[in-house]
Design a protein around this motif. Structure first.
Motif, PDB file in Angstrom:
ATOM      1  N   ASP A 198       7.621   4.578  22.877  1.00 11.76           N
ATOM      2  CA  ASP A 198       6.399   3.821  23.136  1.00 11.76           C
ATOM      3  C   ASP A 198       6.191   2.821  21.991  1.00 11.76           C
ATOM      4  O   ASP A 198       6.877   2.885  20.975  1.00 11.76           O
ATOM      5  N   TYR A 199       5.252   1.911  22.160  1.00  8.25           N
ATOM      6  CA  TYR A 199       4.995   0.880  21.163  1.00  8.25           C
ATOM      7  C   TYR A 199       3.579   1.000  20.604  1.00  8.25           C
ATOM      8  O   TYR A 199       2.653   1.370  21.325  1.00  8.25           O
ATOM      9  N   ILE A 200       3.429   0.654  19.332  1.00  7.82           N
ATOM     10  CA  ILE A 200       2.101   0.412  18.813  1.00  7.82           C
ATOM     11  C   ILE A 200       1.643  -0.874  19.499  1.00  7.82           C
ATOM     12  O   ILE A 200       2.434  -1.818  19.629  1.00  7.82           O
ATOM     13  N   PRO A 201       0.401  -0.952  19.992  1.00 13.28           N
ATOM     14  CA  PRO A 201      -0.029  -2.144  20.738  1.00 13.28           C
ATOM     15  C   PRO A 201       0.296  -3.454  20.006  1.00 13.28           C
ATOM     16  O   PRO A 201       0.199  -3.551  18.780  1.00 13.28           O
ATOM     17  N   ALA A 202       0.675  -4.449  20.788  1.00  7.40           N
ATOM     18  CA  ALA A 202       1.155  -5.726  20.241  1.00  7.40           C
ATOM     19  C   ALA A 202       0.106  -6.455  19.421  1.00  7.40           C
ATOM     20  O   ALA A 202       0.445  -7.278  18.578  1.00  7.40           O
ATOM     21  N   HIS A 203      -1.172  -6.149  19.630  1.00  7.09           N
ATOM     22  CA  HIS A 203      -2.227  -6.853  18.904  1.00  7.09           C
ATOM     23  C   HIS A 203      -2.618  -6.107  17.612  1.00  7.09           C
ATOM     24  O   HIS A 203      -3.683  -6.365  17.063  1.00  7.09           O
ATOM     25  N   THR A 204      -1.745  -5.270  17.117  1.00  7.96           N
ATOM     26  CA  THR A 204      -2.027  -4.545  15.873  1.00  7.96           C
ATOM     27  C   THR A 204      -2.082  -5.498  14.680  1.00  7.96           C
ATOM     28  O   THR A 204      -1.433  -6.539  14.673  1.00  7.96           O
ATOM     29  N   HIS A 205      -2.873  -5.132  13.718  1.00 14.03           N
ATOM     30  CA  HIS A 205      -2.956  -5.839  12.440  1.00 14.03           C
ATOM     31  C   HIS A 205      -2.337  -4.943  11.375  1.00 14.03           C
ATOM     32  O   HIS A 205      -2.486  -3.728  11.428  1.00 14.03           O
ATOM     33  N   VAL A 206      -1.648  -5.518  10.409  1.00 15.24           N
ATOM     34  CA  VAL A 206      -1.232  -4.772   9.214  1.00 15.24           C
ATOM     35  C   VAL A 206      -2.316  -5.048   8.185  1.00 15.24           C
ATOM     36  O   VAL A 206      -2.448  -6.164   7.684  1.00 15.24           O
ATOM     37  N   THR A 207      -3.131  -4.029   7.920  1.00 10.63           N
ATOM     38  CA  THR A 207      -4.328  -4.218   7.105  1.00 10.63           C
ATOM     39  C   THR A 207      -4.147  -3.847   5.646  1.00 10.63           C
ATOM     40  O   THR A 207      -4.980  -4.203   4.816  1.00 10.63           O
ATOM     41  N   GLU A 208      -3.084  -3.111   5.333  1.00 13.14           N
ATOM     42  CA  GLU A 208      -2.825  -2.724   3.933  1.00 13.14           C
ATOM     43  C   GLU A 208      -1.344  -2.587   3.693  1.00 13.14           C
ATOM     44  O   GLU A 208      -0.608  -2.146   4.559  1.00 13.14           O
ATOM     45  N   VAL A 209      -0.951  -2.943   2.486  1.00 14.77           N
ATOM     46  CA  VAL A 209       0.375  -2.622   1.956  1.00 14.77           C
ATOM     47  C   VAL A 209       0.093  -1.749   0.744  1.00 14.77           C
ATOM     48  O   VAL A 209      -0.555  -2.189  -0.204  1.00 14.77           O
ATOM     49  N   GLY A 210       0.541  -0.508   0.796  1.00 13.24           N
ATOM     50  CA  GLY A 210       0.198   0.415  -0.274  1.00 13.24           C
ATOM     51  C   GLY A 210       1.406   1.013  -0.953  1.00 13.24           C
ATOM     52  O   GLY A 210       2.483   1.146  -0.363  1.00 13.24           O
ATOM     53  N   HIS A 211       1.216   1.373  -2.206  1.00 18.79           N
ATOM     54  CA  HIS A 211       2.211   2.092  -3.001  1.00 18.79           C
ATOM     55  C   HIS A 211       1.680   3.507  -3.160  1.00 18.79           C
ATOM     56  O   HIS A 211       0.612   3.710  -3.732  1.00 18.79           O
ATOM     57  N   VAL A 212       2.402   4.486  -2.622  1.00 13.48           N
ATOM     58  CA  VAL A 212       1.931   5.860  -2.612  1.00 13.48           C
ATOM     59  C   VAL A 212       2.885   6.727  -3.430  1.00 13.48           C
ATOM     60  O   VAL A 212       4.099   6.699  -3.218  1.00 13.48           O
ATOM     61  N   ILE A 213       2.290   7.473  -4.360  1.00 12.38           N
ATOM     62  CA  ILE A 213       3.048   8.450  -5.148  1.00 12.38           C
ATOM     63  C   ILE A 213       2.446   9.820  -4.860  1.00 12.38           C
ATOM     64  O   ILE A 213       1.227   9.996  -4.915  1.00 12.38           O
ATOM     65  N   ARG A 214       3.299  10.767  -4.523  1.00 11.75           N
ATOM     66  CA  ARG A 214       2.845  12.134  -4.262  1.00 11.75           C
ATOM     67  C   ARG A 214       3.603  13.066  -5.190  1.00 11.75           C
ATOM     68  O   ARG A 214       4.829  13.192  -5.107  1.00 11.75           O
ATOM     69  N   ASN A 215       2.877  13.675  -6.102  1.00 15.46           N
ATOM     70  CA  ASN A 215       3.431  14.722  -6.954  1.00 15.46           C
ATOM     71  C   ASN A 215       3.050  16.047  -6.320  1.00 15.46           C
ATOM     72  O   ASN A 215       1.909  16.220  -5.899  1.00 15.46           O
ATOM     73  N   TYR A 216       3.994  16.987  -6.249  1.00 11.91           N
ATOM     74  CA  TYR A 216       3.691  18.231  -5.556  1.00 11.91           C
ATOM     75  C   TYR A 216       4.364  19.422  -6.227  1.00 11.91           C
ATOM     76  O   TYR A 216       5.293  19.271  -7.031  1.00 11.91           O
ATOM     77  N   ILE A 217       3.873  20.590  -5.862  1.00 11.84           N
ATOM     78  CA  ILE A 217       4.501  21.859  -6.213  1.00 11.84           C
ATOM     79  C   ILE A 217       4.471  22.708  -4.958  1.00 11.84           C
ATOM     80  O   ILE A 217       3.454  22.758  -4.257  1.00 11.84           O
ATOM     81  N   ASP A 218       5.587  23.334  -4.619  1.00 11.94           N
ATOM     82  CA  ASP A 218       5.613  24.153  -3.409  1.00 11.94           C
ATOM     83  C   ASP A 218       5.342  25.621  -3.764  1.00 11.94           C
ATOM     84  O   ASP A 218       5.173  25.971  -4.942  1.00 11.94           O
ATOM     85  N   TRP A 219       5.305  26.469  -2.766  1.00 14.72           N
ATOM     86  CA  TRP A 219       4.951  27.865  -2.953  1.00 14.72           C
ATOM     87  C   TRP A 219       5.940  28.607  -3.850  1.00 14.72           C
ATOM     88  O   TRP A 219       5.596  29.632  -4.440  1.00 14.72           O
ATOM     89  N   GLY A 220       7.139  28.090  -3.989  1.00 14.40           N
ATOM     90  CA  GLY A 220       8.148  28.719  -4.842  1.00 14.40           C
ATOM     91  C   GLY A 220       8.124  28.205  -6.277  1.00 14.40           C
ATOM     92  O   GLY A 220       8.929  28.605  -7.105  1.00 14.40           O
ATOM     93  N   GLY A 221       7.199  27.284  -6.571  1.00 14.85           N
ATOM     94  CA  GLY A 221       7.074  26.749  -7.922  1.00 14.85           C
ATOM     95  C   GLY A 221       7.903  25.501  -8.177  1.00 14.85           C
ATOM     96  O   GLY A 221       7.902  24.966  -9.280  1.00 14.85           O
ATOM     97  N   LEU A 222       8.616  25.004  -7.157  1.00 16.16           N
ATOM     98  CA  LEU A 222       9.440  23.805  -7.303  1.00 16.16           C
ATOM     99  C   LEU A 222       8.538  22.573  -7.282  1.00 16.16           C
ATOM    100  O   LEU A 222       7.719  22.395  -6.379  1.00 16.16           O
ATOM    101  N   THR A 223       8.666  21.734  -8.304  1.00 14.04           N
ATOM    102  CA  THR A 223       7.879  20.507  -8.359  1.00 14.04           C
ATOM    103  C   THR A 223       8.728  19.330  -7.909  1.00 14.04           C
ATOM    104  O   THR A 223       9.956  19.372  -7.957  1.00 14.04           O
ATOM    105  N   GLY A 224       8.059  18.294  -7.477  1.00 13.63           N
ATOM    106  CA  GLY A 224       8.773  17.107  -7.035  1.00 13.63           C
ATOM    107  C   GLY A 224       7.850  15.913  -6.995  1.00 13.63           C
ATOM    108  O   GLY A 224       6.649  16.001  -7.254  1.00 13.63           O
ATOM    109  N   ARG A 225       8.450  14.797  -6.665  1.00 12.77           N
ATOM    110  CA  ARG A 225       7.732  13.535  -6.609  1.00 12.77           C
ATOM    111  C   ARG A 225       8.315  12.718  -5.464  1.00 12.77           C
ATOM    112  O   ARG A 225       9.534  12.639  -5.291  1.00 12.77           O
TER     113      ARG A 225
END
Length: 132
Positions: free
Chosen positions: A26-53
């Motif tokens: 399927d398609y995102i409707p043709a009249h869509t606007h791109v309203t933001e360009v973002g830089h996202v950083i996610r730092n995390y730790i999982d249930w086993g204690g493993l960290t990542g980025r």
């Protein structure tokens, strides 16, 4: 797909209309606007204690009431160039954020030309347990 690769595809097809193709075809409707360009950083730790980025570029789309709106590739390339002010590297992968019934992010897989369109093929993202 990296921001650099997406920007090159847009600039190589300036008169085509980007069309975001969802994983189910399927398609995102043709009249869509791109309203933001973002830089996202996610730092995390999982249930086993493993960290990542995780670091990526997110293009936020918005489907408004202006059904006559059509975003051309050259205009989207310009929006991405403006976004470079907050993006530290064009080598980051790109996700497209879309609000259909819930807000979801779809990684960009590839681009393909199709008559008047530059199809931006999106794939499903997956969650993953990193601790084994």
């Amino acid at each position: 797909m990296t921001l650099h690769t997406l920007q090159n595809a847009l600039e190589a097809n300036p008169n085509r209309f980007p069309r975001f193709v969802l994983p189910d075809g399927d398609y995102i409707p043709a009249h869509t606007h791109v309203t933001e360009v973002g830089h996202v950083i996610r730092n995390y730790i999982d249930w086993g204690g493993l960290t990542g980025r995780e670091e990526k570029v997110v293009l936020q789309t918005h489907v408004g009431d202006d059904t006559d709106h059509r975003l051309r590739s050259d205009r989207l390339a310009k929006i991405l160039r403006i976004g470079n002010r907050v993006i530290p590297s064009a080598d980051l992968n790109v996700d497209v954020e879309y609000d259909c019934c819930v807000v979801a992010q779809y990684p960009v897989l590839e681009t393909k030309t199709d008559s008047e369109h530059l199809n931006v093929i999106l794939r499903s993202g997956r969650t993953q347990c990193r601790a084994r």
